[in-house]
Design an enzyme around this catalytic site. Structure first.
Site: not given
Length: 239
Positions: A9, A16, A140, A168
């Site tokens: 990423g 990242g 997350s 997500y």
């Protein structure tokens, strides 16, 4: 001791790239930086203050394609005999409409979880060879709102039951479960595995498809959850 680290990423204005900046300052022997775009990788590399002791190698990695993940893993394997850490920061967030990966899998699950799952497993022997290999998944707080019933219907009824934040959250919960699974299976061999929440950061490329109104609503939901949790903890202590 020489260290070899892989980060996924890595693109401009991303977690990242910030992670790469922090790691390169520790003077690893080799830093492999992976991203879907070769041009964006070179832009990040050019921005780094690379010590003379460190070799930085770009790796083109498209996590939405299992074939591409296998190709990237083979390239990595050709260049290293051992890996000390794999840090998985890549991801997509709240894709507004239902999208499928190149393998016909819902995009957030494909990129956030499945691509990283395959990559880490293809490199597991290199991690174990270090004797202290570490896998870090950037997850997350959204994982707490997952509904893992979707595992019985990965296509969300071919998109008809798709809701972007639920998808997500589901992908982030799978990151956490994968991290736990790695520790359970390979912990005795010296592998360490962590899932970490970097917090609410709305200024990176990850949020490019998310309206600011969504973050406001999520923030209010988080505050309410925090208050309820605090009250419950207070009640438990009184008991």
């Amino acid at each position: 001791m020489e260290r070899l680290v892989l980060i996924t990423g890595v693109s401009p204005n991303s977690l990242g790239s910030d992670t790469a900046r922090a790691i390169v300052a520790q003077k690893p022997a080799k830093l492999l930086l992976a991203s879907r775009s070769a041009d964006k990788l070179q832009e990040v590399i050019a921005s780094l203050d690379i010590p003379k002791e460190t070799t930085v190698q770009p790796i083109v990695l498209d996590l939405s394609s299992l074939e591409a993940v296998r190709k990237a893993a083979a390239e990595i394997r050709d260049h290293v005999s051992v890996l000390d850490a794999v840090i998985c920061t890549a991801g997509v967030m709240a894709t507004p409409s239902y999208e499928e990966s190149k393998d016909g899998i819902e995009m957030q699950f494909a990129v956030n979880h499945l691509g990283h799952f395959l990559l880490a497993n293809l490199l597991i022997d290199k991690l174990l060879a270090s004797g202290h290999g570490t896998v870090v998944m950037y997850t997350s707080e959204a994982q707490s709102r997952a509904n893992l019933g979707f595992l019985d219907d990965l296509s969300y009824s071919e998109g008809k039951a798709y809701e972007k934040w639920t998808a997500y959250s589901n992908s982030k919960a799978c990151n956490v479960l994968f991290s736990v699974g790695l520790a359970e299976r390979f912990g005795a061999a010296g592998l360490r595995s962590f899932s970490v929440d970097p917090g609410v950061i709305v200024s990176t490329g990850l949020t490019r498809s998310v309206p600011m109104e969504d973050f406001k609503a999520l923030g209010e939901s988080f505050i309410l959850t925090f208050i309820i949790h605090a009250v419950l903890m207070f009640v438990i202590r009184l008991d």
